[in-house]
Write a protein that holds these residues in place. Structure first.
Motif, PDB file in Angstrom:
ATOM      1  N   LEU A 177      -0.105  -5.000   5.705  1.00 31.07           N
ATOM      2  CA  LEU A 177      -0.211  -3.946   4.977  1.00 31.07           C
ATOM      3  C   LEU A 177       1.117  -3.248   5.004  1.00 31.07           C
ATOM      4  CD1 LEU A 177      -3.754  -2.452   6.513  1.00 31.07           C
ATOM      5  CD2 LEU A 177      -3.379  -3.803   4.333  1.00 31.07           C
ATOM      6  N   THR A 178       1.901  -3.691   3.960  1.00 30.75           N
ATOM      7  CA  THR A 178       3.230  -3.230   3.831  1.00 30.75           C
ATOM      8  C   THR A 178       3.521  -2.110   2.847  1.00 30.75           C
ATOM      9  OG1 THR A 178       3.547  -4.697   2.056  1.00 30.75           O
ATOM     10  CG2 THR A 178       4.006  -5.516   4.453  1.00 30.75           C
ATOM     11  N   PRO A 179       4.387  -1.310   3.341  1.00 31.64           N
ATOM     12  CA  PRO A 179       4.652  -0.002   2.195  1.00 31.64           C
ATOM     13  C   PRO A 179       5.130  -0.758   0.893  1.00 31.64           C
ATOM     14  CG  PRO A 179       6.112   0.119   4.399  1.00 31.64           C
ATOM     15  CD  PRO A 179       5.357  -1.119   4.230  1.00 31.64           C
ATOM     16  N   ALA A 180       4.325  -0.105  -0.083  1.00 25.31           N
ATOM     17  CA  ALA A 180       4.931  -0.332  -1.564  1.00 25.31           C
ATOM     18  C   ALA A 180       6.139   0.215  -1.893  1.00 25.31           C
ATOM     19  CB  ALA A 180       3.660   0.133  -2.578  1.00 25.31           C
ATOM     20  N   ARG A 209     -11.405  -3.496  -5.351  1.00 22.54           N
ATOM     21  CA  ARG A 209     -10.185  -3.185  -5.310  1.00 22.54           C
ATOM     22  C   ARG A 209     -10.079  -2.238  -3.914  1.00 22.54           C
ATOM     23  NH1 ARG A 209     -11.468  -4.773  -9.639  1.00 22.54           N
ATOM     24  NH2 ARG A 209     -13.138  -3.641  -9.952  1.00 22.54           N
ATOM     25  N   ASP A 210      -8.901  -2.097  -3.255  1.00 26.24           N
ATOM     26  CA  ASP A 210      -8.848  -1.385  -2.340  1.00 26.24           C
ATOM     27  C   ASP A 210      -8.298  -0.007  -2.870  1.00 26.24           C
ATOM     28  OD1 ASP A 210      -5.999  -1.476  -2.739  1.00 26.24           O
ATOM     29  OD2 ASP A 210      -5.373  -2.550  -0.958  1.00 26.24           O
ATOM     30  N   PRO A 211      -8.058   1.132  -1.741  1.00 29.28           N
ATOM     31  CA  PRO A 211      -7.729   2.528  -2.248  1.00 29.28           C
ATOM     32  C   PRO A 211      -6.576   2.379  -3.240  1.00 29.28           C
ATOM     33  CG  PRO A 211      -8.396   2.559   0.124  1.00 29.28           C
ATOM     34  CD  PRO A 211      -8.424   1.063  -0.439  1.00 29.28           C
ATOM     35  N   ASP A 212      -5.650   1.500  -3.213  1.00 30.83           N
ATOM     36  CA  ASP A 212      -4.347   1.453  -3.886  1.00 30.83           C
ATOM     37  C   ASP A 212      -4.696   0.591  -5.196  1.00 30.83           C
ATOM     38  OD1 ASP A 212      -2.123   2.858  -2.604  1.00 30.83           O
ATOM     39  OD2 ASP A 212      -2.773   1.643  -0.986  1.00 30.83           O
ATOM     40  N   GLY A 213      -5.649   0.166  -5.447  1.00 29.90           N
ATOM     41  CA  GLY A 213      -6.100  -0.552  -6.698  1.00 29.90           C
ATOM     42  C   GLY A 213      -5.719  -2.062  -6.479  1.00 29.90           C
ATOM     43  N   VAL A 244       0.835  -1.326  -0.011  1.00 28.91           N
ATOM     44  CA  VAL A 244      -0.061  -0.040  -0.011  1.00 28.91           C
ATOM     45  C   VAL A 244       0.769   1.140  -0.170  1.00 28.91           C
ATOM     46  CG1 VAL A 244      -1.872  -1.240   1.297  1.00 28.91           C
ATOM     47  CG2 VAL A 244      -0.225   0.125   2.573  1.00 28.91           C
ATOM     48  N   THR A 245       0.339   2.300  -0.791  1.00 31.62           N
ATOM     49  CA  THR A 245       1.177   3.606  -0.706  1.00 31.62           C
ATOM     50  C   THR A 245       0.751   4.458   0.670  1.00 31.62           C
ATOM     51  OG1 THR A 245      -0.557   4.691  -1.746  1.00 31.62           O
ATOM     52  CG2 THR A 245       1.127   3.664  -3.261  1.00 31.62           C
ATOM     53  N   ASP A 246      -0.225   4.185   1.248  1.00 32.25           N
ATOM     54  CA  ASP A 246      -0.532   5.012   2.496  1.00 32.25           C
ATOM     55  C   ASP A 246      -1.019   4.134   3.415  1.00 32.25           C
ATOM     56  OD1 ASP A 246      -2.003   6.573   4.456  1.00 32.25           O
ATOM     57  OD2 ASP A 246      -2.190   8.348   2.986  1.00 32.25           O
ATOM     58  N   GLN A 247      -0.292   3.768   4.542  1.00 30.73           N
ATOM     59  CA  GLN A 247      -0.801   2.862   5.508  1.00 30.73           C
ATOM     60  C   GLN A 247      -1.803   3.464   6.455  1.00 30.73           C
ATOM     61  OE1 GLN A 247       3.465   1.763   7.054  1.00 30.73           O
ATOM     62  NE2 GLN A 247       2.801  -0.320   6.693  1.00 30.73           N
ATOM     63  N   ASP A 248      -2.072   4.509   6.537  1.00 30.90           N
ATOM     64  CA  ASP A 248      -2.982   4.963   7.299  1.00 30.90           C
ATOM     65  C   ASP A 248      -4.428   4.852   6.573  1.00 30.90           C
ATOM     66  OD1 ASP A 248      -1.448   5.807   9.776  1.00 30.90           O
ATOM     67  OD2 ASP A 248      -1.075   7.803   8.798  1.00 30.90           O
ATOM     68  N   GLY A 289      -1.329  -1.707  -6.467  1.00 33.40           N
ATOM     69  CA  GLY A 289      -2.029  -2.048  -7.383  1.00 33.40           C
ATOM     70  C   GLY A 289      -1.844  -3.268  -8.193  1.00 33.40           C
ATOM     71  N   VAL A 290      -2.008  -4.248  -7.480  1.00 34.97           N
ATOM     72  CA  VAL A 290      -1.454  -5.704  -8.216  1.00 34.97           C
ATOM     73  C   VAL A 290      -2.634  -6.385  -7.858  1.00 34.97           C
ATOM     74  CG1 VAL A 290       0.829  -5.417  -7.840  1.00 34.97           C
ATOM     75  CG2 VAL A 290      -0.618  -6.503  -5.909  1.00 34.97           C
ATOM     76  N   ASP A 291      -2.828  -7.663  -8.608  1.00 37.81           N
ATOM     77  CA  ASP A 291      -4.086  -8.705  -8.323  1.00 37.81           C
ATOM     78  C   ASP A 291      -3.116  -9.431  -7.034  1.00 37.81           C
ATOM     79  OD1 ASP A 291      -5.378 -11.028  -8.101  1.00 37.81           O
ATOM     80  OD2 ASP A 291      -5.513 -11.111 -10.325  1.00 37.81           O
ATOM     81  N   THR A 292      -3.751  -9.483  -6.010  1.00 38.32           N
ATOM     82  CA  THR A 292      -3.172 -10.159  -4.789  1.00 38.32           C
ATOM     83  C   THR A 292      -3.435 -11.689  -4.721  1.00 38.32           C
ATOM     84  OG1 THR A 292      -5.195  -9.927  -3.516  1.00 38.32           O
ATOM     85  CG2 THR A 292      -3.674  -8.163  -3.429  1.00 38.32           C
ATOM     86  N   GLY A 293      -4.428 -12.013  -5.405  1.00 42.60           N
ATOM     87  CA  GLY A 293      -5.007 -13.682  -5.363  1.00 42.60           C
ATOM     88  C   GLY A 293      -5.667 -13.713  -4.000  1.00 42.60           C
ATOM     89  N   ILE A 294      -5.730 -12.714  -3.272  1.00 43.83           N
ATOM     90  CA  ILE A 294      -6.292 -13.024  -1.861  1.00 43.83           C
ATOM     91  C   ILE A 294      -7.968 -13.349  -2.201  1.00 43.83           C
ATOM     92  CG2 ILE A 294      -6.783 -12.101   0.555  1.00 43.83           C
ATOM     93  CD1 ILE A 294      -4.078 -10.859  -0.044  1.00 43.83           C
ATOM     94  N   ARG A 295      -8.359 -14.196  -1.548  1.00 43.88           N
ATOM     95  CA  ARG A 295      -9.825 -14.634  -1.677  1.00 43.88           C
ATOM     96  C   ARG A 295     -10.351 -14.866  -0.181  1.00 43.88           C
ATOM     97  NH1 ARG A 295      -7.605 -15.552  -6.150  1.00 43.88           N
ATOM     98  NH2 ARG A 295      -8.698 -15.768  -8.308  1.00 43.88           N
TER      99      ARG A 295
END
Length: 129
Positions: free
Chosen positions: A64-67, A116-120, A19-23, A74-80
């Motif tokens: 939630l790690t810093p990008a 999608r989360d706020p980072d896509g 993520v680009t913004d952890q908060d 903005g990736v396809d996480t594959g998380i289901r």
């Protein structure tokens, strides 16, 4: 006991989402998705914090790690994820302004959708069979 038996992997603790913004990510995963914070500690080596969040009562966390250039957002996480009512969750997320794709419903397959989360970062939900 053999050496292989002593050194085996016995579980999954967390899956990383860059993520680009952890908060902002904590607000989304906690406030919008209802996850609980399991860990939130400074980690200078990452240039931010080590944050783990999870659905209440679930054993696996989302970290939630810093990008960065090695792990861009903005990736396809594959998380289901799973939910007891995919249609209701889909409607609630959509009403809350979350970027969701259409609810998919095929005969013999649990209803599902992606969002999608706020980072896509793309995440998936399917109804618990």
């Amino acid at each position: 006991m053999t050496e292989t038996e002593r050194v085996r992997i016995d579980g999954v603790r967390a899956v990383s989402v860059p993520v680009t913004d952890q908060d902002r990510a904590v607000e989304f995963y906690g406030g919008t998705l209802g996850f609980e914070t399991r860990l939130d500690e400074p980690l200078e080596q990452l240039g931010g914090r080590w944050i783990e969040m999870a659905p209440p009562g679930n054993g696996i966390s989302i970290a939630l790690t810093p990008a960065d250039e090695r792990a861009p957002s903005g990736v396809d996480t594959g998380i289901r994820f799973t939910t007891p009512d995919a249609a209701a969750l889909h409607a609630a997320l959509q009403a809350g302004g979350v970027d969701v794709d259409p609810l998919l419903q095929w005969e013999g397959t649990p209803p599902m959708f992606d969002f999608r989360d706020p980072d896509g970062n793309v995440l998936y939900v399917s109804q618990t069979p």
